[in-house]
Design a protein around this motif. Structure first.
Motif, PDB file in Angstrom:
ATOM      1  N   LEU A  40     -28.564 -47.464  48.729  1.00  0.00           N
ATOM      2  CA  LEU A  40     -29.622 -47.882  47.827  1.00  0.00           C
ATOM      3  C   LEU A  40     -29.049 -48.926  46.883  1.00  0.00           C
ATOM      4  N   MET A  41     -29.701 -50.089  46.828  1.00  0.00           N
ATOM      5  CA  MET A  41     -29.195 -51.199  46.027  1.00  0.00           C
ATOM      6  C   MET A  41     -30.290 -51.719  45.106  1.00  0.00           C
ATOM      7  N   GLU A  42     -29.907 -52.169  43.921  1.00  0.00           N
ATOM      8  CA  GLU A  42     -30.827 -52.823  43.003  1.00  0.00           C
ATOM      9  C   GLU A  42     -30.780 -54.328  43.250  1.00  0.00           C
ATOM     10  N   ASP A  43     -31.849 -55.041  42.819  1.00  0.00           N
ATOM     11  CA  ASP A  43     -31.935 -56.487  43.005  1.00  0.00           C
ATOM     12  C   ASP A  43     -30.709 -57.249  42.516  1.00  0.00           C
ATOM     13  N   GLN A  44     -30.127 -56.802  41.421  1.00  0.00           N
ATOM     14  CA  GLN A  44     -29.022 -57.547  40.810  1.00  0.00           C
ATOM     15  C   GLN A  44     -27.780 -57.591  41.686  1.00  0.00           C
ATOM     16  N   TYR A  45     -27.666 -56.698  42.644  1.00  0.00           N
ATOM     17  CA  TYR A  45     -26.465 -56.629  43.483  1.00  0.00           C
ATOM     18  C   TYR A  45     -26.603 -57.319  44.828  1.00  0.00           C
ATOM     19  N   ILE A  46     -27.835 -57.650  45.238  1.00  0.00           N
ATOM     20  CA  ILE A  46     -28.031 -58.269  46.544  1.00  0.00           C
ATOM     21  C   ILE A  46     -28.811 -59.573  46.408  1.00  0.00           C
ATOM     22  N   ALA A  47     -28.686 -60.428  47.411  1.00  0.00           N
ATOM     23  CA  ALA A  47     -29.439 -61.678  47.483  1.00  0.00           C
ATOM     24  C   ALA A  47     -29.765 -61.961  48.929  1.00  0.00           C
ATOM     25  N   ALA A  48     -30.891 -62.638  49.147  1.00  0.00           N
ATOM     26  CA  ALA A  48     -31.320 -62.979  50.504  1.00  0.00           C
ATOM     27  C   ALA A  48     -30.413 -64.054  51.083  1.00  0.00           C
ATOM     28  N   LEU A  49     -30.120 -63.926  52.373  1.00  0.00           N
ATOM     29  CA  LEU A  49     -29.406 -64.983  53.084  1.00  0.00           C
ATOM     30  C   LEU A  49     -30.360 -66.139  53.306  1.00  0.00           C
ATOM     31  N   LYS A  50     -29.846 -67.344  53.232  1.00  0.00           N
ATOM     32  CA  LYS A  50     -30.699 -68.530  53.420  1.00  0.00           C
ATOM     33  C   LYS A  50     -30.718 -68.965  54.848  1.00  0.00           C
TER      34      LYS A  50
END
Length: 73
Positions: free
Chosen positions: A63-73
């Motif tokens: 389980l991850m919060e937004d602040q720790y992950i980002a979408a790959l481009k």
């Protein structure tokens, strides 16, 4: 520039390592953060209450919060 929207099936990477990891199991457990490395890639498998994303990495689902992950481009 707009931030890519996260949805189920989105490929993401770990931007920052959280202080600990919570598994995405039916009964979540805490794990040490050093299981994952910054830059590890995963796929969003579900959305959970409280602003958490279920993300499947090769090391497991967490389980991850937004602040720790980002979408790959």
């Amino acid at each position: 520039m707009d931030k890519p929207k996260l949805t189920i099936g989105s490929k993401v990477f770990l931007r920052h390592r959280p202080p600990y990891l919570k598994t995405a199991d039916p009964m979540p457990m805490l794990r040490p953060a050093d299981i994952l490395e910054v830059g590890d890639q995963g796929v969003i498998i579900d959305i959970r209450p409280g602003g958490y994303w279920g993300v499947r990495f090769t090391q497991g689902a967490f389980l991850m919060e937004d602040q720790y992950i980002a979408a790959l481009k």
